[in-house]
Scaffold this motif. Structure first.
Motif, PDB file in Angstrom:
ATOM      1  N   SER A   4       0.846  -1.186   0.000  1.00 23.10           N
ATOM      2  CA  SER A   4       0.000   0.000   0.000  1.00 23.10           C
ATOM      3  C   SER A   4       0.879   1.233   0.000  1.00 23.10           C
ATOM      4  O   SER A   4       1.528   1.548   1.000  1.00 23.10           O
ATOM      5  CB  SER A   4      -0.901   0.005   1.241  1.00 23.10           C
ATOM      6  OG  SER A   4      -1.510   1.271   1.390  1.00 23.10           O
ATOM      7  N   ALA A   5       0.892   1.922  -1.133  1.00 19.70           N
ATOM      8  CA  ALA A   5       1.708   3.134  -1.231  1.00 19.70           C
ATOM      9  C   ALA A   5       1.302   4.146  -0.169  1.00 19.70           C
ATOM     10  O   ALA A   5       2.146   4.804   0.437  1.00 19.70           O
ATOM     11  CB  ALA A   5       1.564   3.733  -2.632  1.00 19.70           C
ATOM     12  N   GLY A   6       0.007   4.263   0.071  1.00 20.50           N
ATOM     13  CA  GLY A   6      -0.488   5.217   1.058  1.00 20.50           C
ATOM     14  C   GLY A   6       0.021   4.918   2.464  1.00 20.50           C
ATOM     15  O   GLY A   6       0.329   5.839   3.227  1.00 20.50           O
ATOM     16  N   ALA A   7       0.103   3.639   2.818  1.00 23.00           N
ATOM     17  CA  ALA A   7       0.606   3.276   4.148  1.00 23.00           C
ATOM     18  C   ALA A   7       2.084   3.642   4.278  1.00 23.00           C
ATOM     19  O   ALA A   7       2.510   4.218   5.290  1.00 23.00           O
ATOM     20  CB  ALA A   7       0.394   1.794   4.403  1.00 23.00           C
ATOM     21  N   TRP A   8       2.880   3.325   3.271  1.00 24.47           N
ATOM     22  CA  TRP A   8       4.304   3.681   3.300  1.00 24.47           C
ATOM     23  C   TRP A   8       4.469   5.193   3.342  1.00 24.47           C
ATOM     24  O   TRP A   8       5.336   5.719   4.053  1.00 24.47           O
ATOM     25  CB  TRP A   8       5.035   3.097   2.092  1.00 24.47           C
ATOM     26  CG  TRP A   8       5.200   1.614   2.157  1.00 24.47           C
ATOM     27  CD1 TRP A   8       4.547   0.693   1.383  1.00 24.47           C
ATOM     28  CD2 TRP A   8       6.050   0.866   3.036  1.00 24.47           C
ATOM     29  NE1 TRP A   8       4.937  -0.571   1.730  1.00 24.47           N
ATOM     30  CE2 TRP A   8       5.869  -0.493   2.734  1.00 24.47           C
ATOM     31  CE3 TRP A   8       6.945   1.224   4.043  1.00 24.47           C
ATOM     32  CZ2 TRP A   8       6.541  -1.509   3.415  1.00 24.47           C
ATOM     33  CZ3 TRP A   8       7.625   0.219   4.722  1.00 24.47           C
ATOM     34  CH2 TRP A   8       7.415  -1.126   4.402  1.00 24.47           C
ATOM     35  N   HIS A   9       3.645   5.893   2.579  1.00 24.79           N
ATOM     36  CA  HIS A   9       3.712   7.356   2.539  1.00 24.79           C
ATOM     37  C   HIS A   9       3.355   7.934   3.918  1.00 24.79           C
ATOM     38  O   HIS A   9       4.017   8.849   4.412  1.00 24.79           O
ATOM     39  CB  HIS A   9       2.756   7.873   1.462  1.00 24.79           C
ATOM     40  CG  HIS A   9       2.984   9.295   1.079  1.00 24.79           C
ATOM     41  ND1 HIS A   9       2.524   9.793  -0.103  1.00 24.79           N
ATOM     42  CD2 HIS A   9       3.577  10.341   1.697  1.00 24.79           C
ATOM     43  CE1 HIS A   9       2.841  11.077  -0.203  1.00 24.79           C
ATOM     44  NE2 HIS A   9       3.473  11.439   0.896  1.00 24.79           N
ATOM     45  N   GLY A  10       2.317   7.388   4.535  1.00 21.76           N
ATOM     46  CA  GLY A  10       1.937   7.830   5.874  1.00 21.76           C
ATOM     47  C   GLY A  10       3.048   7.606   6.881  1.00 21.76           C
ATOM     48  O   GLY A  10       3.334   8.468   7.724  1.00 21.76           O
ATOM     49  N   LEU A  11       3.706   6.457   6.798  1.00 17.16           N
ATOM     50  CA  LEU A  11       4.842   6.185   7.691  1.00 17.16           C
ATOM     51  C   LEU A  11       5.984   7.160   7.424  1.00 17.16           C
ATOM     52  O   LEU A  11       6.637   7.633   8.360  1.00 17.16           O
ATOM     53  CB  LEU A  11       5.327   4.747   7.521  1.00 17.16           C
ATOM     54  CG  LEU A  11       4.461   3.686   8.188  1.00 17.16           C
ATOM     55  CD1 LEU A  11       4.953   2.292   7.812  1.00 17.16           C
ATOM     56  CD2 LEU A  11       4.449   3.859   9.691  1.00 17.16           C
ATOM     57  N   ALA A  12       6.213   7.467   6.158  1.00 19.96           N
ATOM     58  CA  ALA A  12       7.271   8.431   5.817  1.00 19.96           C
ATOM     59  C   ALA A  12       7.003   9.777   6.480  1.00 19.96           C
ATOM     60  O   ALA A  12       7.914  10.400   7.044  1.00 19.96           O
ATOM     61  CB  ALA A  12       7.365   8.589   4.294  1.00 19.96           C
ATOM     62  N   ILE A  13       5.754  10.212   6.425  1.00 15.71           N
ATOM     63  CA  ILE A  13       5.372  11.488   7.041  1.00 15.71           C
ATOM     64  C   ILE A  13       5.641  11.439   8.544  1.00 15.71           C
ATOM     65  O   ILE A  13       6.188  12.388   9.124  1.00 15.71           O
ATOM     66  CB  ILE A  13       3.890  11.806   6.751  1.00 15.71           C
ATOM     67  CG1 ILE A  13       3.694  12.103   5.266  1.00 15.71           C
ATOM     68  CG2 ILE A  13       3.397  12.969   7.617  1.00 15.71           C
ATOM     69  CD1 ILE A  13       2.235  12.114   4.823  1.00 15.71           C
ATOM     70  N   CYS A  14       5.286  10.342   9.180  1.00 16.12           N
ATOM     71  CA  CYS A  14       5.485  10.216  10.624  1.00 16.12           C
ATOM     72  C   CYS A  14       6.963  10.213  10.990  1.00 16.12           C
ATOM     73  O   CYS A  14       7.369  10.884  11.944  1.00 16.12           O
ATOM     74  CB  CYS A  14       4.809   8.958  11.148  1.00 16.12           C
ATOM     75  SG  CYS A  14       3.012   9.095  11.093  1.00 16.12           S
ATOM     76  N   TYR A  15       7.759   9.454  10.255  1.00 18.66           N
ATOM     77  CA  TYR A  15       9.201   9.448  10.525  1.00 18.66           C
ATOM     78  C   TYR A  15       9.796  10.841  10.317  1.00 18.66           C
ATOM     79  O   TYR A  15      10.646  11.284  11.080  1.00 18.66           O
ATOM     80  CB  TYR A  15       9.921   8.424   9.662  1.00 18.66           C
ATOM     81  CG  TYR A  15       9.810   7.022  10.193  1.00 18.66           C
ATOM     82  CD1 TYR A  15      10.304   6.683  11.446  1.00 18.66           C
ATOM     83  CD2 TYR A  15       9.209   6.016   9.446  1.00 18.66           C
ATOM     84  CE1 TYR A  15      10.198   5.389  11.937  1.00 18.66           C
ATOM     85  CE2 TYR A  15       9.097   4.729   9.926  1.00 18.66           C
ATOM     86  CZ  TYR A  15       9.588   4.415  11.174  1.00 18.66           C
ATOM     87  OH  TYR A  15       9.483   3.145  11.667  1.00 18.66           O
ATOM     88  N   GLU A  16       9.319  11.523   9.292  1.00 17.52           N
ATOM     89  CA  GLU A  16       9.800  12.878   9.029  1.00 17.52           C
ATOM     90  C   GLU A  16       9.437  13.806  10.198  1.00 17.52           C
ATOM     91  O   GLU A  16      10.258  14.599  10.648  1.00 17.52           O
ATOM     92  CB  GLU A  16       9.188  13.384   7.720  1.00 17.52           C
ATOM     93  CG  GLU A  16       9.741  14.690   7.237  1.00 17.52           C
ATOM     94  CD  GLU A  16       9.224  15.048   5.848  1.00 17.52           C
ATOM     95  OE1 GLU A  16       9.905  15.833   5.185  1.00 17.52           O
ATOM     96  OE2 GLU A  16       8.147  14.557   5.429  1.00 17.52           O
ATOM     97  N   GLU A  17       8.218  13.663  10.700  1.00 24.25           N
ATOM     98  CA  GLU A  17       7.764  14.488  11.826  1.00 24.25           C
ATOM     99  C   GLU A  17       8.585  14.231  13.092  1.00 24.25           C
ATOM    100  O   GLU A  17       8.735  15.120  13.916  1.00 24.25           O
ATOM    101  CB  GLU A  17       6.285  14.222  12.124  1.00 24.25           C
ATOM    102  CG  GLU A  17       5.340  14.871  11.153  1.00 24.25           C
ATOM    103  CD  GLU A  17       5.221  16.363  11.366  1.00 24.25           C
ATOM    104  OE1 GLU A  17       5.166  16.807  12.529  1.00 24.25           O
ATOM    105  OE2 GLU A  17       5.177  17.087  10.369  1.00 24.25           O
ATOM    106  N   THR A  18       9.091  13.015  13.240  1.00 20.74           N
ATOM    107  CA  THR A  18       9.874  12.690  14.438  1.00 20.74           C
ATOM    108  C   THR A  18      11.360  12.946  14.234  1.00 20.74           C
ATOM    109  O   THR A  18      12.168  12.600  15.089  1.00 20.74           O
ATOM    110  CB  THR A  18       9.661  11.216  14.862  1.00 20.74           C
ATOM    111  OG1 THR A  18      10.072  10.347  13.810  1.00 20.74           O
ATOM    112  CG2 THR A  18       8.209  10.950  15.221  1.00 20.74           C
ATOM    113  N   GLY A  19      11.733  13.534  13.092  1.00 19.58           N
ATOM    114  CA  GLY A  19      13.128  13.882  12.848  1.00 19.58           C
ATOM    115  C   GLY A  19      13.993  12.728  12.374  1.00 19.58           C
ATOM    116  O   GLY A  19      15.218  12.850  12.325  1.00 19.58           O
TER     117      GLY A  19
END
Length: 163
Positions: A4-19
């Protein structure tokens, strides 16, 4: 993790938010691969795979790929304002100021016709998908991001501002 591209993308956003930049880039790469794969299938055709894949490409500094995907997203759905805004940004990053200006103008025209509070929120959709597959600590972070978004939207809508 599913394909699921959307799931990976969502995780990317979260990792980015946590630095966690490197981890976020790894997730953006996986998402982009799946968006590109989805965009080539009949079921995956449409602006979502192209548009969000383009944003992943921009996060990865793959500006030419981003530009191509954004152009195709506009072709697939010429009345979707956010696709025009995304094309304006990708065009500017690629040095095409004329296309950036034209796309921004079209974006503003479309938003005037249909304000953003009526648009769908694919970002929340991605976070919801990511939440399903996240570890407990990441799941709680995703929930806090979504709660913060909802509170911000409530404040914005209650104050009479457009999104």
């Amino acid at each position: 993790m599913p394909d699921s591209a959307g799931a990976w993308h969502g995780l990317a956003i979260c990792y980015e938010e946590t630095g966690q930049k490197e981890k976020s880039l790894e997730m953006y790469r996986k998402a982009l691969q799946l968006y590109l794969k989805d965009a080539d299938t009949e079921a995956g055709r449409g602006r979502k795979s192209l548009l969000w894949g383009g944003w992943c490409a921009m996060k990865l500094n793959m500006d030419q790929i981003a530009l191509e995907m954004m152009k195709k997203a506009v072709e697939e759905d010429p009345n979707y304002a956010y696709a025009h805004l995304s094309l304006a940004i990708a065009s500017a990053r690629n040095g095409d100021k004329d296309q950036a200006r034209i796309s921004k103008k079209r974006y503003l025209e479309l938003v005037e016709q249909e304000p953003y509070e009526k648009r769908e929120c694919e970002g929340l959709e991605m976070l919801n998908k990511a939440k399903q597959y996240a570890s407990e600590w990441l799941k709680s972070f995703i929930i806090s991001v979504m709660d913060r978004y909802r509170r911000d939207m409530e404040i914005c809508l209650n104050s009479g501002q457009k999104q």
